[in-house]
Design a protein around this motif. Structure first.
Motif, PDB file in Angstrom:
ATOM      1  N   VAL A 234       6.489  11.028 -15.943  1.00  0.00           N
ATOM      2  CA  VAL A 234       5.898  11.166 -14.703  1.00  0.00           C
ATOM      3  C   VAL A 234       4.560  10.792 -14.537  1.00  0.00           C
ATOM      4  N   ARG A 235       3.920  11.184 -15.304  1.00  0.00           N
ATOM      5  CA  ARG A 235       2.321  10.725 -15.248  1.00  0.00           C
ATOM      6  C   ARG A 235       2.085   9.326 -15.280  1.00  0.00           C
ATOM      7  N   ASP A 236       2.933   8.730 -16.402  1.00  0.00           N
ATOM      8  CA  ASP A 236       2.861   7.248 -16.502  1.00  0.00           C
ATOM      9  C   ASP A 236       3.149   6.764 -15.198  1.00  0.00           C
ATOM     10  N   GLY A 237       4.331   7.193 -14.524  1.00  0.00           N
ATOM     11  CA  GLY A 237       4.917   6.508 -13.291  1.00  0.00           C
ATOM     12  C   GLY A 237       3.926   6.538 -12.025  1.00  0.00           C
ATOM     13  N   ALA A 238       3.052   7.804 -12.166  1.00  0.00           N
ATOM     14  CA  ALA A 238       2.228   7.986 -11.050  1.00  0.00           C
ATOM     15  C   ALA A 238       0.915   7.161 -11.264  1.00  0.00           C
ATOM     16  N   ARG A 239       0.580   6.689 -12.360  1.00  0.00           N
ATOM     17  CA  ARG A 239      -0.506   5.874 -12.825  1.00  0.00           C
ATOM     18  C   ARG A 239      -0.172   4.330 -12.509  1.00  0.00           C
ATOM     19  N   VAL A 240       1.005   3.953 -12.957  1.00  0.00           N
ATOM     20  CA  VAL A 240       1.501   2.715 -12.427  1.00  0.00           C
ATOM     21  C   VAL A 240       1.596   2.381 -11.040  1.00  0.00           C
ATOM     22  N   SER A 241       1.876   3.457 -10.490  1.00  0.00           N
ATOM     23  CA  SER A 241       2.175   3.271  -8.893  1.00  0.00           C
ATOM     24  C   SER A 241       0.608   3.357  -8.130  1.00  0.00           C
ATOM     25  N   GLY A 242      -0.025   4.127  -8.759  1.00  0.00           N
ATOM     26  CA  GLY A 242      -1.400   3.814  -8.339  1.00  0.00           C
ATOM     27  C   GLY A 242      -2.109   2.599  -8.670  1.00  0.00           C
ATOM     28  N   ILE A 243      -1.923   2.309  -9.750  1.00  0.00           N
ATOM     29  CA  ILE A 243      -2.470   0.646  -9.937  1.00  0.00           C
ATOM     30  C   ILE A 243      -1.868  -0.232  -9.086  1.00  0.00           C
ATOM     31  N   LEU A 244      -0.505  -0.303  -8.831  1.00  0.00           N
ATOM     32  CA  LEU A 244      -0.001  -1.116  -7.845  1.00  0.00           C
ATOM     33  C   LEU A 244      -0.579  -1.115  -6.528  1.00  0.00           C
ATOM     34  N   LEU A 245      -0.688   0.082  -6.060  1.00  0.00           N
ATOM     35  CA  LEU A 245      -1.115   0.420  -4.696  1.00  0.00           C
ATOM     36  C   LEU A 245      -2.484  -0.362  -4.421  1.00  0.00           C
ATOM     37  N   SER A 246      -3.564  -0.029  -5.408  1.00  0.00           N
ATOM     38  CA  SER A 246      -4.549  -0.533  -5.084  1.00  0.00           C
ATOM     39  C   SER A 246      -4.794  -1.876  -5.304  1.00  0.00           C
ATOM     40  N   TRP A 247      -3.847  -2.443  -6.244  1.00  0.00           N
ATOM     41  CA  TRP A 247      -3.768  -3.845  -6.501  1.00  0.00           C
ATOM     42  C   TRP A 247      -3.413  -4.767  -5.073  1.00  0.00           C
ATOM     43  N   SER A 248      -2.104  -4.240  -4.525  1.00  0.00           N
ATOM     44  CA  SER A 248      -1.828  -4.709  -3.641  1.00  0.00           C
ATOM     45  C   SER A 248      -2.758  -4.654  -2.307  1.00  0.00           C
ATOM     46  N   LEU A 249      -3.325  -3.521  -2.083  1.00  0.00           N
ATOM     47  CA  LEU A 249      -4.204  -3.356  -0.977  1.00  0.00           C
ATOM     48  C   LEU A 249      -5.453  -4.557  -1.269  1.00  0.00           C
ATOM     49  N   GLU A 250      -5.768  -4.624  -2.401  1.00  0.00           N
ATOM     50  CA  GLU A 250      -6.754  -5.334  -2.844  1.00  0.00           C
ATOM     51  C   GLU A 250      -6.477  -6.879  -2.241  1.00  0.00           C
ATOM     52  N   ASP A 251      -5.136  -7.385  -2.881  1.00  0.00           N
ATOM     53  CA  ASP A 251      -4.666  -8.571  -2.529  1.00  0.00           C
ATOM     54  C   ASP A 251      -4.631  -8.991  -1.128  1.00  0.00           C
ATOM     55  N   SER A 252      -4.055  -7.764  -0.428  1.00  0.00           N
ATOM     56  CA  SER A 252      -3.814  -8.086   1.220  1.00  0.00           C
ATOM     57  C   SER A 252      -5.055  -8.196   1.886  1.00  0.00           C
ATOM     58  N   LEU A 253      -6.254  -7.481   1.280  1.00  0.00           N
ATOM     59  CA  LEU A 253      -7.429  -8.045   1.918  1.00  0.00           C
ATOM     60  C   LEU A 253      -7.815  -9.567   1.741  1.00  0.00           C
ATOM     61  N   GLU A 254      -7.596  -9.884   0.565  1.00  0.00           N
ATOM     62  CA  GLU A 254      -7.996 -11.163   0.300  1.00  0.00           C
ATOM     63  C   GLU A 254      -7.002 -12.245   1.050  1.00  0.00           C
ATOM     64  N   ARG A 255      -5.648 -11.991   1.080  1.00  0.00           N
ATOM     65  CA  ARG A 255      -4.675 -12.734   2.044  1.00  0.00           C
ATOM     66  C   ARG A 255      -5.056 -12.742   3.327  1.00  0.00           C
ATOM     67  N   SER A 256      -5.741 -11.697   4.099  1.00  0.00           N
ATOM     68  CA  SER A 256      -5.875 -11.631   5.451  1.00  0.00           C
ATOM     69  C   SER A 256      -7.165 -12.275   5.531  1.00  0.00           C
ATOM     70  N   ASP A 257      -8.037 -12.185   4.758  1.00  0.00           N
ATOM     71  CA  ASP A 257      -9.083 -13.330   4.868  1.00  0.00           C
ATOM     72  C   ASP A 257      -8.765 -14.659   4.750  1.00  0.00           C
ATOM     73  N   ALA A 258      -7.783 -15.016   3.780  1.00  0.00           N
ATOM     74  CA  ALA A 258      -7.518 -16.201   3.849  1.00  0.00           C
ATOM     75  C   ALA A 258      -6.586 -16.807   4.991  1.00  0.00           C
ATOM     76  N   MET A 259      -5.797 -15.994   5.575  1.00  0.00           N
ATOM     77  CA  MET A 259      -5.535 -16.160   6.900  1.00  0.00           C
ATOM     78  C   MET A 259      -6.113 -16.376   7.786  1.00  0.00           C
ATOM     79  N   ARG A 260      -7.275 -15.469   8.079  1.00  0.00           N
ATOM     80  CA  ARG A 260      -8.381 -15.649   9.330  1.00  0.00           C
ATOM     81  C   ARG A 260      -9.074 -17.075   8.753  1.00  0.00           C
ATOM     82  N   ALA A 261      -9.300 -17.244   7.697  1.00  0.00           N
ATOM     83  CA  ALA A 261     -10.079 -18.496   7.269  1.00  0.00           C
ATOM     84  C   ALA A 261      -9.420 -19.800   7.835  1.00  0.00           C
ATOM     85  N   ARG A 262      -8.184 -19.759   8.070  1.00  0.00           N
ATOM     86  CA  ARG A 262      -7.272 -20.720   8.352  1.00  0.00           C
ATOM     87  C   ARG A 262      -7.034 -20.646  10.074  1.00  0.00           C
ATOM     88  N   GLY A 263      -7.774 -19.783  10.621  1.00  0.00           N
ATOM     89  CA  GLY A 263      -7.590 -19.782  11.923  1.00  0.00           C
ATOM     90  C   GLY A 263      -6.601 -18.963  12.637  1.00  0.00           C
TER      91      GLY A 263
END
Lengths: 468, 279
Positions: free
Chosen positions: B161-190
């Motif tokens: 349970v603790r491992d699972g919570a940690r892993v999903s926490g990591i995935l969540l912050s990782w994906s959020l970070e990625d999505s910020l970068e991706r939205s920047d990349a989208m805006r950079a291309r108009g």
């Protein structure tokens, strides 16, 4: 190449300062510089010195939140007064990680994405895409899905999808730090061709200026928030020599693979085809080879994450091992660097432990309270590595530990690896970075086609090496 | 074009619960699948054929309607009508499944989305991003879990349970970070630059395509009308009417036999070309 007069600048910074909200010290202070039309400019600086921030300031849509003063001009017009369409046309931006900037699921669609946004006419789109593809040699994979592409191809796609909009200025943020040396060379030569043939002004943020020294026409250096013009090559970029002194004799074998075969799926190709390898106690063993040669797979096998289908693998240190993945984000789970380092600290006094680690790595104390995601890529890598060292692992497996790091951080990683070895740990490191191998390794194995093509002591290896 | 054909043929197959139409559809689907996909059609058939038998057998056991008695064991009576009904139903299901399977093999997701994105560009884009990012997150999750498990020196696993919570926490912050970068990349291309988006198509729609499309739709409509006529005159219970030879079956035959024809013509062209080049 004739360099244009000062008045004909493609990109100009006039007394630019920038501070992130809530931080006393500005990242950029009174920076002024001018990049002439048609120049190939390098932007250098240490990990976390603000190279990315400075580049982003020149692209209005992605300016970070914070306090900005001064003027930035592209082709003579103020960036902050351009509308989104003009800016998208005038300035192209290529990010560090190709996989994060790819939006669509097929190559052709990704290339069309920018033009679709700008409401380009269908005929114009066809022509631009055709020309860009032909120029960059992308025809063989034009109809592929983006998941099928290699890292090098993805970065070329990222470049292409910006180029179709025909920007005057191309900004690239460490575009090759995630690539292997062969793909890196190919990408850089494309960039150079583009600069020379098409006259596109190129600004590349990089921590390895020596690889672009033949192409570059100028170099801007960021230090303590100030921007200087510098010689393209200087003492910091000299070639690293092999360290002198005698190497410790290799100890008894602690990790052995013999005739190991592995594939990821019953129907897919073998990734390892009869791999045999042995690692001596207390040695640093480097695995080199191109992408796809099986380096990461071998590390995962050694760590017990994967299982081979055939052959034998024995590891005497399974109970005390640590694996540093390619992406440090896999290990970063906490809200601040302090918590991060304390998570796996030995029982007792996490506070003292963290202070000691930080002191050892030479990281500044104010980093401790930041969120790990607010650090630069290089700093993240260091934090992940420090975190791993907590349990005092006897076997340290590292996958590309110097990916995206600047010279001082690489030096620091090398130092940590040597310390670990001197303390008796065995280290296996998979890397493209041969300078790093020269510095730390005792033995080198060249992987090719799922097998070991050669295993030699480091001095012999580099003496005989033809390509690497 | 292909998508329209697939929709037309699947719809006309599904809607006609009629012995003749069902057999035509099944025969056509089998022939098309065999001609286009060759041996790999055996894969889905391995589970579909037993399924067909099951439907045939199950229906008469549970439905005791119909007037023509075939057999009787105690309380269970088997009627001809319900056997035929089960058989028709099974054939219809099997044929529909085969057409859908074939459509899935022939139409890439990309093409389907680009059909839709003319009308709803943002939805199409979102769908394609979801299709790409979900597998990415899943594979990242397993990699993060494996890496943490591999770090035995640092204490290793601390319970699922603790491992699972940690892993999903990591995935969540990782994906959020990625999505910020991706939205920047989208805006950079108009992206959201204010203009009405246009659409690039890597293929073009010629006049010939349009004519063929109109013909196809008209043909499918005729077929659907004839099916409706046939089905409204047909009944399984209590007694089935006699089947007669009727021209109205022909449009459906023509519709389902098209893929087979194309495949055969294509094969003949290639064999001919090879013979010519060998000369």
């Amino acid at each position: 190449m004739p360099i244009a007069a000062h008045g004909d600048a493609a990109l100009e910074f006039v007394d630019v300062s920038f501070a992130y909200p809530g931080e006393a010290d500005p990242v950029v202070r009174h920076a002024s510089a001018s990049v002439p039309r048609g120049a190939f400019a390098l932007l250098t600086g240490d990990t976390g010195s603000g190279k990315t921030t400075l580049l982003r300031l020149a692209k209005h849509e992605i300016v970070p939140v914070g306090e900005l003063t001064g003027t930035i001009r592209v082709g003579g017009s103020d960036v902050s007064e351009m509308d989104a369409q003009e800016s998208a046309r005038a300035v192209g931006f290529v990010f560090q990680r190709p996989e994060n900037q790819i939006v669509c699921d097929s190559v052709w669609h990704e290339m069309a994405f920018g033009l679709e946004n700008l409401a380009a006419d269908r005929g114009v789109m066809r022509r631009r895409i055709a020309e860009t593809c032909a120029y960059l040699g992308m025809e063989p994979w034009f109809r592929s899905g983006v998941d099928e592409l290699s890292g090098g191809q993805r970065q070329i796609l990222a470049l292409a999808s910006v180029l179709v909009m025909q920007p005057e200025v191309l900004l690239l943020d460490e575009p090759t730090s995630m690539l292997d040396p062969v793909s890196e060379r190919r990408f850089l030569s494309l960039l150079f061709q583009l600069n020379r043939d098409m006259g596109v002004t190129v600004v590349v943020a990089t921590h390895a200026p020596e690889r672009m020294a033949d192409y570059a026409t100028m170099r801007l250096h960021l230090e303590d928030g100030r921007l200087f013009e510098r010689a393209i090559l200087d003492e910091t970029t000299a070639r690293e020599a092999l360290p002198g002194g005698t190497r410790p004799k290799l100890g008894s074998q602690v990790l052995a693979m013999s005739d190991v075969w592995l594939r990821y799926d019953r129907m897919s190709d073998w990734v390892l085809r009869g791999m045999s390898l042995s690692v001596g106690q207390g040695s640093v063993h480097a695995l080199v080879g191109n992408n796809g040669s099986g380096k990461s797979t071998v590390l995962s096998l050694m760590a017990g994450v994967l299982r081979q289908q055939r052959g034998r693998l024995s590891c005497a240190l399974r109970g005390s091992q640590a694996l540093l993945p390619q992406d440090p984000k896999m290990l970063l789970a906490c809200q601040s660097v302090r918590e991060e380092l304390a998570e796996w600290a030995p029982h007792g006094k996490p506070q003292d432990w963290v202070e000691r680690l930080i002191g050892k790595a030479g990281l500044q104390g104010d980093l401790l309270e930041r969120h790990p995601y607010d650090l630069s890529g290089g700093q993240q890598q260091l934090v992940a590595l420090l975190k791993l060292m907590a349990g005092g692992p006897q076997l340290l497996l590292m996958d590309e530990p110097t990916k995206g790091l600047d010279a001082p951080s690489r030096e620091m990683v090398a130092h940590m690896v040597r310390d670990a070895r001197d303390a008796g740990a065995t280290v296996v490191v998979a890397t493209h970075d041969l300078g790093f191998v020269r510095k730390v390794a005792d033995e080198v194995s060249l992987l090719f086609d799922g097998q070991v093509a050669a295993t030699e002591p480091v001095a012999d290896y580099f003496e005989r090496a033809w390509l690497w | 074009m292909l998508a329209t054909y697939m929709v037309a043929v699947t719809a006309t197959t599904m809607c006609a619960l009629h012995p003749v139409f069902a057999s035509i559809s099944l025969a056509g689907a089998l022939a098309a699948a065999a001609a286009i996909e060759g041996r790999s059609v055996l894969g889905p058939l391995r589970w579909q054929l037993p399924f067909l038998c099951l439907v045939c057998l199950a229906n008469p056991l549970f439905s005791h309607r119909g007037d023509t008695l075939l057999a009787q064991w105690g309380a269970i009576s088997i009627h001809l009508e319900s056997v035929v009904f089960g058989l028709c139903m099974g054939m219809l299901l099997l044929a529909s499944l085969l057409w859908l399977w074939l459509a899935g093999r022939l139409l890439s997701l990309d093409r389907l989305l680009s059909l839709g994105s003319g009308i709803m560009p943002t939805v199409g884009l979102m769908a394609s991003m979801v299709m790409r990012l979900v597998p990415q997150i899943v594979s990242r999750g397993s990699r993060v879990g494996a890496v943490r498990a591999a770090c035995s020196a640092a204490g290793g696993s601390k319970g699922a349970v603790r491992d699972g919570a940690r892993v999903s926490g990591i995935l969540l912050s990782w994906s959020l970070e990625d999505s910020l970068e991706r939205s920047d990349a989208m805006r950079a291309r108009g992206w959201r630059a204010g203009a009405q988006r246009t659409q690039y198509l890597p293929w073009s729609l010629s006049l010939r395509d349009v004519v063929a499309l109109v013909l196809l739709i008209a043909w499918a409509a005729l077929d659907a009308f004839l099916e409706w006529v046939a089905c409204s005159q047909w009944q399984f219970y209590p007694v089935m009417p006699h089947l007669k030879v009727w021209w109205g079956y022909f449009p459906h035959v023509a519709l389902v036999v098209l893929p087979l024809l194309f495949a055969l013509v294509d094969r003949a062209k290639w064999t001919h070309a090879r013979r010519v080049s060998c000369r």
